[in-house]
Every structure is written in C-alpha cells, then in structure tokens.
Design a protein around this motif. Sequence first.
Motif, PDB file in Angstrom:
ATOM      1  N   GLN A 534       0.839  -1.231  -0.187  1.00 56.13           N
ATOM      2  CA  GLN A 534      -0.102  -0.147  -0.076  1.00 56.13           C
ATOM      3  C   GLN A 534       0.876   1.216  -0.125  1.00 56.13           C
ATOM      4  O   GLN A 534       0.370   2.362  -0.810  1.00 56.13           O
ATOM      5  N   GLN A 556      -4.995   7.972  -0.467  1.00 59.87           N
ATOM      6  CA  GLN A 556      -5.578   6.960   0.178  1.00 59.87           C
ATOM      7  C   GLN A 556      -4.904   5.694   0.628  1.00 59.87           C
ATOM      8  O   GLN A 556      -5.012   5.180   1.521  1.00 59.87           O
ATOM      9  N   TRP A 557      -3.831   5.410  -0.331  1.00 58.23           N
ATOM     10  CA  TRP A 557      -3.326   4.140   0.032  1.00 58.23           C
ATOM     11  C   TRP A 557      -2.120   4.693   0.878  1.00 58.23           C
ATOM     12  O   TRP A 557      -1.833   3.405   1.875  1.00 58.23           O
ATOM     13  N   LYS A 560      -3.823   4.126   4.293  1.00 59.45           N
ATOM     14  CA  LYS A 560      -4.240   2.828   4.614  1.00 59.45           C
ATOM     15  C   LYS A 560      -2.693   2.305   5.135  1.00 59.45           C
ATOM     16  O   LYS A 560      -2.875   1.416   6.273  1.00 59.45           O
TER      17      LYS A 560
END
Length: 577
Positions: A534, A556-557, A560
Amino acid sequence: MNERQTGGWGAALRRVFGGSPQPARAEDAPDLAQPQGDLRRAMADARAGRPEAQKRVAAAYLRGEGVPPNPAEGVRWLEAAAQAGDGEAQARLATVLFRGLTAPPRSGAFGEAGVSPDPARARALAQQAAEAGESDGQALLGYLWSMGEGGPRDYTQAAHFYEQAVAGGSMQAALGLGLIRLLGLDGMTDTARAADLLTRAAEAEVATAIYVLGTLHEAGVPPIAPNEAAAAGFYKRAAEAGVRPAKARLGLALMHGWGIARDMPAAETWLRRAALEGDAEAAAIVGDLQCDSSHGVPNHLEAAGWYQMAAEQGHRLAARKLGLMYLAGRGVSADAETAMRWLEQAAEAGDRIAVFDLGMAAAESEGGVRMMGSLLPRLRALAEEGDPVAAYNLAVCLHNGSGITADQREARQWLEKAAPYVVNAAYWLGRLLVDGATGPPEPEAALPWLRRAAAEGMPDAIALLADMTLNGLGLPEDATAALALFIQAANSGHAGAAFACGALLGGGHAVAEDRPRAERFFRQAAHQGHARAQMMLGRYLLRGLGGTQDAAQAAQWLEKAAAQGLDEARAMLEAAE
C-alpha cells in the motif's frame, strides 16, 4: 456429502422407528362411533351408563361439536365406556393417552385443559382392547411393544399383535409388521412378506408405507428391483402427504435427477421444507447449496444459518462446516472461540477431520489453552497410531504452544512423520529447517520438502522457495528464477509474493526494470491488505513512477499503510500535503 450414503433405505427405516409421536389436536380426536340422535339425549344416556352414548359424548367434547371443546371431559367419558368393557373405547382412549391431547387456544373457562401422554396406561388399555379383538388396539399395542413405550421393547410381541391387527384389516399394522419383517427385528427376516405388507399399506394411502416403498425401490431390496423412477414417484406421493424424510429424499432426487427430471428450484424447496420440519440432513444440504457458486452467488450468511440448524440437532458435518465458517469469518463474524465450540462438538461426535481442524483453531484462539486440554490426548493418541494428519496438527500445537508447552524439537519429530503424506506438514517442516528453529538453519535439507509442497501448488511454499532462490539459501542465487516463482505464487493469491514482484521489477535488482508492471503487482498486494505494498503503491501514484500520477489516490493508499503502523507512509503523506 454423499447423499446416497446418508439417506439410504436403512437410514430411512431407522428414522421411521426413531420418531416420537406428537400431541394430538382437538380436531384429530378419535373417530368414535356416533349414534344418531340429540346430544342432550346422548348425555342423559351416558349418565345412565350406556357405553355407546358415553362414546358419543366423548367425541362431542373432544371435537367441540355442540359443546365447547374440553379434552379432559372427553377423556372422562371415554374412560367410563372403557371401564364398562367397550373395546372401541379402550382402543381410542389408549391412543389419546399415548399421544396426549392439546386443544387449540380458546377464550373462556373451557378448552384450555389438555391431556398429558401416559404411555404406561395407554399400553394397559391397548392390551384390554387387543384381547377384546379390536384391531386398532392390537395395532397400537404392536407399536408400543416395538417402540418400548410404556414398558419394555419386544419385537416378537410387537409382531404377534401386528399380525392380529393385519388380519383384522389394519393397514397401520401392515406398515409396522412390514418394517419388522424387512429388518428382521424379531429374528425373522422376510423381505418378500415385508414388500407385500408395505405395498398393501401404501395402496391404502398409509403415507409412511409409501415413503418406505420409495427407499426399497431406490436401493433395490429383493424382491423389489432397483427403480429410481418408481422411487421418485413414491417419494413425491409421500412428500405431498406430509412425510418429512420423503420431502428430503424427493429434494435430493430432484437435485441429482435420480429417476426424475432435474429441477434445482423444486429440489431446494422440498429440502427447505424438510429442514424446517426438523430434518438435520436436509438442513445441512441446504447449507451446502447456499455455498455452491454453480447455482449463483454463494450466500454464506444463509448457509451458516442452515448449518447451525443442522448442527444444533447433532449433525456433525454441519457442525464442522459451521466451525470453519466462524474460523474464516465467512458469512459470520470471525470468532475463534465459537469456531472451536462447533469443531469440538463435531470432534466429540466422531468427526476425525474436525479433531484436526480444532487443533488449528486452538492455535488462533485466546481460549485455545483451555480447549486444547481435552483435545490433545485424542490428537496425540491418533498421531501415535500413525495418523499423519493428527501428527501434523500435534506438531502445530507444539510449535505454537497451544494447550501445551511449546517444543520445537518434538514439533519437528511429528512433522517428519507427517511430511511424506500431508502437504502442509511438508511445508512447515521445510520452514522450520530454513528458520533454524531447532538448531542451525538447514536450507539444503528443507528443499525437498518445500519443492514437494510447491509441486502441490501451495503458494506459501512457492513464495519461500522464491525467497531462497533470490538470496541463494541452499541453492544458487538467481533473481530471474526467483521472480518467476514469485509471479507463480502471486498468481495464486499470495500477497507477499505480489509485493516481492513489485519490488524486483521496480529497479535495483538483477532483473529488467519494469515499473508499470511493478505498479500492477503493488496494487494487487495492496488490495489484499499488504501494508508495504500500500505504501509503495501510494509512492508510485504520488510520483507517477509507473506512468500514472494521482495524488488523491496516492493519499488514500498511504493513509491505509499508515493506519497499519508504517511511519514511513505517514511521513510521505505529510510531506505531500
């Protein structure tokens, strides 16, 4: 699940003998002789001690005809007629006392009292009725002897009274005697006589006899030749008449096309009906259907419900499957404790595979130590008997310290016994040898076991071989060969292998750089929850290293990855803001 084995004619007949009567309802009251005339006059005659009138009044109270329904009052009048020596009253009263009687809920003072079952008294009354020549009393007495209700079980006595009842025209007795002759329960097997008796009962529309004939035609019990079409026809008649096991067999026939056109919707309908009426086998099969992707998108949530219905009735295979669903979080929330409870139930019922699954579940459960206390002796005993799967699971417990003090050396000994037969054991033995858990690392000794597991398609084994190839552990270092192995494992769903592919293709290794392809592998692993993948996917998207730049998606990644504890990802995210 082999439905032919689990539902054959022998199992079918055991279900017939294993049932227990349900309480009757007021509308099911005995069909007593009802002389014509005014009920008021019948009551006067009943009080005067006339049995025919007493039976008439009893029927009125039991059925609620002309008076409020009152089972207790109906039984009182039946008792009066029975005490007067009326054989019909004795037989009917015996039936009521054997089954018990409940009235439908009604308002007011009447209709609320029921009659509790009293098998011992029912047997005494049936004996009196049988001695008076009442075929219904003889049939009931035969049933009571065969089931051991209200006294001892004696199939010889049961057959004696059934014979008398059959001679008097009782087709229920023909069913009972046919089953005894078929199974030789009194030591006298006569399948030809049994087939004749059951056929006569079926012709008289005795529903259970119709069902049993279906099982005999399905199995081909001499003198009946195997005939699946005839069996399906009998099952359909019996199912439509309300026989629960017939509904299950009809469902299976429709599901597999046994003597009838295959029809999955109809099959599932009949199986569901049987399951909802308490057929554990049918419930387990409906659970299987919900997990079967060939009939649409699997519905694991519903499957868990059907498995639980079957498991609660003692179905050990359903208990094991339900345990595995809780273990994997498939259709239900992952819950190792609940998983272990169902697996233990299956194991205690004799499911050997559940014993092994329970060992794996215990390794992942906080309550594993307590649960494994009862499991380990059984597991060790099986392993010492030479069972390779038990040896593997015992090794897992020893390796993880599940319910026992961790002992890597003993774990290795059991893995060595299991590895030639159990692919998981081959992998774990190889891994122990590579890690040096029991002494110095032995990568060369690990290779045969890892190659065996890899040949069976085990992604973990393939990925470990790739890592050994990349780093030259036990064999020559070869980045190109390692990449091929990592790709093979990644294509089988191994997230770590997919990340390794991205890392190798991203540059700086002895393989050609291919960052667009590296990004695809990072994305694959990222979707599988791999934290470093990620982070790398976020980095690639942030900088456009793979040809695509997308700051929003990169954030977003990176979020995460940071949420999984990667401080490096958090730093990248903050630097990009």
